[in-house]
Scaffold this motif. Sequence first.
Motif, mmCIF file in Angstrom:
data_model
loop_
_atom_site.group_PDB
_atom_site.id
_atom_site.type_symbol
_atom_site.label_atom_id
_atom_site.label_comp_id
_atom_site.label_asym_id
_atom_site.label_seq_id
_atom_site.Cartn_x
_atom_site.Cartn_y
_atom_site.Cartn_z
ATOM 1 N N VAL A 177 -2.871 6.703 0.075
ATOM 2 C CA VAL A 177 -1.763 6.089 0.628
ATOM 3 C C VAL A 177 -1.869 4.496 0.334
ATOM 4 O O VAL A 177 -1.043 3.882 0.319
ATOM 5 C CB VAL A 177 -1.933 6.253 2.116
ATOM 6 C CG1 VAL A 177 -1.026 5.320 2.849
ATOM 7 C CG2 VAL A 177 -1.730 7.869 2.658
ATOM 8 N N LYS A 178 -3.174 4.083 0.326
ATOM 9 C CA LYS A 178 -3.326 2.875 -0.104
ATOM 10 C C LYS A 178 -2.840 2.414 -1.401
ATOM 11 O O LYS A 178 -2.176 1.492 -1.760
ATOM 12 C CB LYS A 178 -4.824 2.353 0.204
ATOM 13 C CG LYS A 178 -4.969 0.833 0.110
ATOM 14 C CD LYS A 178 -6.391 0.422 0.118
ATOM 15 C CE LYS A 178 -7.283 1.014 -0.995
ATOM 16 N NZ LYS A 178 -8.575 0.198 -0.906
ATOM 17 N N ILE A 179 -3.285 3.272 -2.466
ATOM 18 C CA ILE A 179 -2.694 3.134 -3.759
ATOM 19 C C ILE A 179 -1.547 2.948 -3.955
ATOM 20 O O ILE A 179 -0.897 2.196 -4.612
ATOM 21 C CB ILE A 179 -3.617 4.199 -4.520
ATOM 22 C CG1 ILE A 179 -5.115 4.030 -4.748
ATOM 23 C CG2 ILE A 179 -2.813 4.145 -5.930
ATOM 24 C CD1 ILE A 179 -5.747 5.054 -5.350
ATOM 25 N N GLN A 180 -0.828 4.256 -3.231
ATOM 26 C CA GLN A 180 0.694 4.049 -3.334
ATOM 27 C C GLN A 180 1.470 3.056 -2.582
ATOM 28 O O GLN A 180 2.516 2.612 -3.220
ATOM 29 C CB GLN A 180 1.130 5.683 -2.541
ATOM 30 C CG GLN A 180 0.648 6.673 -3.325
ATOM 31 C CD GLN A 180 1.414 6.687 -4.992
ATOM 32 O OE1 GLN A 180 2.381 6.536 -5.007
ATOM 33 N NE2 GLN A 180 0.373 7.406 -5.729
ATOM 34 N N CYS A 181 0.738 2.585 -1.656
ATOM 35 C CA CYS A 181 1.245 1.294 -1.025
ATOM 36 C C CYS A 181 1.438 -0.048 -2.083
ATOM 37 O O CYS A 181 2.056 -0.855 -1.953
ATOM 38 C CB CYS A 181 0.852 0.802 0.202
ATOM 39 S SG CYS A 181 1.277 1.846 1.432
ATOM 40 N N SER A 225 -0.286 -1.579 4.836
ATOM 41 C CA SER A 225 -1.608 -0.491 4.712
ATOM 42 C C SER A 225 -2.825 -1.112 5.020
ATOM 43 O O SER A 225 -3.773 -0.604 5.301
ATOM 44 C CB SER A 225 -1.220 -0.205 3.228
ATOM 45 O OG SER A 225 -2.437 0.578 2.879
ATOM 46 N N GLU A 226 -2.945 -2.496 4.705
ATOM 47 C CA GLU A 226 -4.386 -3.060 4.521
ATOM 48 C C GLU A 226 -4.844 -4.003 5.568
ATOM 49 O O GLU A 226 -5.735 -4.475 5.563
ATOM 50 C CB GLU A 226 -4.631 -3.564 3.220
ATOM 51 C CG GLU A 226 -4.484 -2.478 1.966
ATOM 52 C CD GLU A 226 -4.809 -3.069 0.506
ATOM 53 O OE1 GLU A 226 -5.869 -3.631 0.281
ATOM 54 O OE2 GLU A 226 -3.956 -2.664 -0.394
ATOM 55 N N GLY A 227 -3.561 -4.573 6.183
ATOM 56 C CA GLY A 227 -3.834 -5.378 6.992
ATOM 57 C C GLY A 227 -3.961 -7.040 6.597
ATOM 58 O O GLY A 227 -3.278 -7.355 5.652
ATOM 59 N N VAL A 228 -4.362 -7.943 7.324
ATOM 60 C CA VAL A 228 -4.198 -9.424 7.143
ATOM 61 C C VAL A 228 -4.823 -9.873 6.140
ATOM 62 O O VAL A 228 -4.457 -10.984 5.595
ATOM 63 C CB VAL A 228 -4.620 -10.055 8.520
ATOM 64 C CG1 VAL A 228 -6.007 -9.979 8.582
ATOM 65 C CG2 VAL A 228 -4.131 -11.654 8.603
#
Length: 446
Positions: free
Chosen positions: A87-91, A280-283
């Motif tokens: 999911v992180k990679i696609q974001c 996805s990954e925040g601040v």
Amino acid sequence: MAAALGEDLAQAPDTQDDSSSLGSDSELNGPGPYRRADRHGFIGGGAKPSEAGPGQPPLELIRQREMKWVEMTSHWEKTMSRRAKKVKIQCRKGIPTALRARCWPLLCGAQGRQAQNPNTYQELVSAPGDPQWLEAIGRDLHRQFPLHEMFLSPQGHGQQGLLNVLKAYTLYRPEQGYCQAQGPVAAVLLMQMPPEEAFWCLVQICEFYLPGYYGPHMEAIRLDAEVFSALLGKLCPRIHKHLQQQGVGPLLYLPEWFLCLFTRSLPFATVLRIWDAFFSEGVKVLFRVGLTLVRLALGTAEQRKACPGLLETLEMLRSIPPAQLQEDPFMAQVHAVAVSERDLQRESLTQLAKLQKTSPELQLRPKDRLPGAPAIFEAQQLAATKPPDLEVPRIVVHPPEEPRPRKKPQTRGKTFHGMLTRSRSPQTDGPSRPHRASSSFLDTRF
């Protein structure tokens, strides 16, 4: 910065790209009698929304990404439990435009929050708002993206939806009220999704991604400004030294970037890509973007030499050429910045300890900020498995009873030798054995 970029684009119309729509209220050129909207809905775009502009991926690749996201969102719990890294990679590659309304609420947990409170938004919209906040919101409505087709008319669904979302938040969190920087954030959400989903996404941003940013004292942005300055000193010491020499502190440029999530500072296509990674990954994505912008503006000795004072330095930070802000190359630089979540937490605790020495009234808890979609998903799963409002059993402790007086054993007429003999001799069942008559020592000897 948006005004400066707008002037650069106006001076060079032949190099203008539709993917660099600014959409800021600081743009000076109004719409002409008839100007088409670009693919993001901003008046004045040259390319048709259905056409792939420069820098856009081909349509076949967009369709492949859409199918991947449809498959992942169809089994969201399974996806986040087993394939969070995918999911992180696609974001980072960018969420397809057609699916942001579906993906953003899932990533930030707004969909689950809305399911738990099905009628809350309608009740808040129907309730009378605080006149003080309603007046402040009404003054800012026309300033949010005036060149976007949704917000052209005061009676249009865009401005009315924005009014309802911001009013609902002031009623939902009356202790925080309304912050002017929430306007552009809520407006971008409304461009992608209906008002109720936009409201819950705004709630998640204010409570879990950026807690303390939009409160009355805005203490969290002060802390993050110190954290940003410390990280800049470690990663770009020459730039940090130049800013210190010119008296340019982070509070002079960072609040506009972080509070508005770069909606007033960067091309709109790049803003959407930043938000994809942010949900996805925040601040930490905001810190990486800010460090990238400072490096692009003041990374070379020639650039720093051209900024002999405070005003020139601030103008350089606001006037980065649009060609350097195109989404794909810019986001590649953002993700290459060496700032991890652990670095951010460690530096936040360090700077908080320093601030509390001079301002003991600060009541900030950096651990309340969740680092992106996986942490929010785990928190919601943990809350779902919690037993629903069961009565806690009461534990009653009685005082110990008073000890009873111990009776003295009856030993009258008994000798120690007899008691010892009886205790050692085993008791045998059956008839007793006959004992031989005892005789004296003299009888047996003589």
